[in-house]
Design an enzyme around this catalytic site. Structure first.
Site, short mmCIF file in Angstrom:
data_model
loop_
_atom_site.label_atom_id
_atom_site.label_comp_id
_atom_site.label_asym_id
_atom_site.label_seq_id
_atom_site.Cartn_x
_atom_site.Cartn_y
_atom_site.Cartn_z
N ILE A 142 0.84 -1.25 -0.05
CA ILE A 142 0.05 0.16 -0.23
C ILE A 142 0.86 1.17 0.16
CG2 ILE A 142 -1.84 1.20 1.31
CD1 ILE A 142 -2.85 -1.34 2.46
N TYR B 147 -2.41 -10.00 16.06
CA TYR B 147 -2.39 -8.71 15.02
C TYR B 147 -3.51 -7.90 15.18
CZ TYR B 147 -3.19 -6.22 10.55
OH TYR B 147 -3.14 -5.59 9.54
N1 LIG Z 1 -3.03 -5.19 2.93
C1 LIG Z 1 -4.05 -5.29 3.51
O1 LIG Z 1 -5.05 -5.89 2.83
C2 LIG Z 1 -4.29 -4.57 4.89
C3 LIG Z 1 -5.67 -4.78 5.28
C4 LIG Z 1 -5.75 -3.97 6.67
C5 LIG Z 1 -4.67 -3.31 7.11
N2 LIG Z 1 -3.42 -3.34 6.59
C6 LIG Z 1 -2.55 -2.30 7.16
O2 LIG Z 1 -2.00 -1.62 5.90
C7 LIG Z 1 -0.45 -1.33 6.23
C8 LIG Z 1 0.10 -1.73 5.07
O3 LIG Z 1 0.04 -3.21 4.85
P1 LIG Z 1 0.61 -3.75 3.56
O4 LIG Z 1 -0.31 -4.74 2.72
O5 LIG Z 1 1.05 -2.73 2.54
O6 LIG Z 1 2.06 -4.35 3.99
P2 LIG Z 1 3.41 -4.50 3.57
O7 LIG Z 1 4.13 -5.72 4.46
O8 LIG Z 1 3.66 -4.76 2.11
O9 LIG Z 1 4.03 -3.07 3.86
C9 LIG Z 1 4.42 -2.80 5.42
C10 LIG Z 1 6.02 -2.25 5.16
O10 LIG Z 1 6.15 -1.95 6.19
C11 LIG Z 1 7.57 -2.13 6.60
N3 LIG Z 1 7.97 -2.33 7.88
C12 LIG Z 1 7.74 -3.44 8.84
N4 LIG Z 1 8.02 -3.30 10.02
C13 LIG Z 1 8.81 -1.99 9.73
C14 LIG Z 1 9.40 -1.44 10.99
N5 LIG Z 1 9.78 -2.02 12.47
N6 LIG Z 1 10.04 0.04 10.47
C15 LIG Z 1 9.99 0.21 9.54
N7 LIG Z 1 9.39 -0.13 8.44
C16 LIG Z 1 8.69 -1.51 8.68
C17 LIG Z 1 7.96 -3.28 5.62
O11 LIG Z 1 9.25 -3.61 5.36
C18 LIG Z 1 6.97 -3.23 4.66
O12 LIG Z 1 7.40 -2.46 3.47
C19 LIG Z 1 -0.20 -2.23 7.49
O13 LIG Z 1 -0.05 -1.31 8.60
C20 LIG Z 1 -1.30 -3.19 7.52
O14 LIG Z 1 -1.46 -3.77 8.96
C21 LIG Z 1 -3.44 -3.53 5.35
#
Ligand SMILES: NC(=O)c1ccc[n+]([C@@H]2O[C@H](COP(=O)([O-])OP(=O)(O)OC[C@H]3O[C@@H](n4cnc5c(N)ncnc54)[C@H](O)[C@@H]3O)[C@@H](O)[C@H]2O)c1
Length: 328
Positions: free
Chosen positions: A14, A154
């Site tokens: 995202i 989570y």
């Molecule tokens: N994709 C979905 O369907 C969905 C649904 C609900 C909520 N979310 C939330 O949206 C956000 C993004 O999700 P996504 O699907 O893009 O996930 P993703 O894992 O692709 O992106 C998260 C990014 O955060 C980085 N990250 C993780 N821990 C870190 C840290 N300690 N310090 C710095 N960077 C860090 C990771 O390297 C990754 O690039 C998250 O908070 C997730 O919980 C996503």
């Protein structure tokens, strides 16, 4: 508004889409990401390959748990808005690593709230999840529902982070918008997420394992709709603290999803049913009326339109997939 937007998790699924959008809107963007091993860092580098060198973008490779690093990032850049996406995502793995989820999703969020308070940030957007509704939610989930019954570490970590957001908004008048996202999909979707996994398996003519009998329903939201939702939330500055669901507002059962995938790939799925997994809810469905009324949010992409778009991206990027998995 100060122009610089800090996006945490900028190299993720995202985050990378959002950074693209913010840059094309003319914002200065600082992206923080630690390229962790939740899935292949090669994939994350590929996510941001077209934005890395764009004017107005600064990438900081670092961890949101590192408070001195955040201090440097905030003091060296004129951060007006924080869009906090960095997290360890995913329900099932959180049962294996609850402490890690706690550390990144709660402590990491608290570090960002602290820095935002200290440096007088004007707006804080937090990416929460539909999973916070847990066993309290009655579909369609409404933002007024109590979120006191999360059923995975989570979900509990996201609910706790939301509470800290509310506390900081109250104590320090930090304007916060919490966006509860409902299963997001589209190009660059995380490889372990259901749609991505199913498409890969059906494409490679491998067995698709699904948990339960295929009747579990999810509200699947296309990435472009989510990005538009974030954009609208950035313009929403009336309230000190607000929560919005960002979903499509339609529940799709697994069997239907698989049929749409089969059609898009022109291949049949071989399905193996396994027992339902602990931590998973049987349905997610967003009541999006609040976001529609206050943000003008109107999701446009149906599952029948979005899956073929994802499949097209998947087919064009198969090689990247293989490189990503071999370096993982
Ligand atoms: N994709 C979905 O369907 C969905 C649904 C609900 C909520 N979310 C939330 O949206 C956000 C993004 O999700 P996504 O699907 O893009 O996930 P993703 O894992 O692709 O992106 C998260 C990014 O955060 C980085 N990250 C993780 N821990 C870190 C840290 N300690 N310090 C710095 N960077 C860090 C990771 O390297 C990754 O690039 C998250 O908070 C997730 O919980 C996503």
């Amino acid at each position: 508004m100060k122009k610089t937007v800090l996006v945490t998790g900028a190299a993720g699924f995202i985050g990378s889409h959002l950074v693209e959008r913010l840059l094309s809107m003319g914002h200065q963007v600082v992206g923080v990401d630690n390229f962790d091993g939740s899935y292949s860092p090669t994939i994350k580098w590929a996510n941001i390959c077209t934005i890395r060198d764009r004017d107005g973008f600064l990438l900081v490779e670092g961890d949101i748990r590192d408070a001195p690093l955040l201090d440097r990032v905030f003091s060296e850049n004129d951060i007006g808005v924080v869009v906090h996406l960095a997290a360890r995502a995913g329900v099932r793995p959180s049962l294996e690593q609850p402490l890690l989820y706690q550390d990144i999703n709660i402590r990491g969020t608290l570090n960002l709230l602290e820095a935002s308070r200290a440096f007088g940030v004007e707006q804080f957007l937090f990416a929460s999840s539909s999973s916070v509704y847990g066993l309290n939610g009655k579909a369609p989930f409404n933002e007024e529902a109590k979120v006191s019954y999360p059923i995975s570490p989570y979900a509990a970590s996201k609910a706790a982070a939301e509470l800290y957001c509310r506390t900081y908004s109250y104590l320090y008048h930090l304007p916060v918008v919490v966006l509860r996202l409902f299963t997001v999909y589209g190009p660059r979707q995380r490889p372990e997420m259901a749609i991505h996994r199913f498409v890969k398996r059906v494409d490679q003519e491998e067995e698709v394992t699904i948990f339960g009998n295929g009747t579990a329903k999810r509200d699947y939201t296309y990435i472009d709709d989510i990005v538009v939702g974030f954009e609208a939330a950035l313009a929403h500055q009336e309230e000190a603290f607000s929560i919005f669901n960002l979903g499509r507002g339609k529940a799709v059962d697994l069997r239907h999803l698989l049929r749409v995938i089969e059609e898009a790939l022109g291949k049949k799925a071989r399905i193996k049913n396994l027992a339902p997994q602990p931590g998973e809810v049987s349905i997610t469905l967003a009541d999006i009326s609040k976001a529609q009324a206050l943000l003008g949010y109107q999701p446009r992409v149906s599952i029948e339109e979005g899956v073929p778009l994802f499949v097209q991206w998947y087919v064009d990027n198969r090689r990247r997939e293989d490189e990503g998995s071999s370096s993982h």
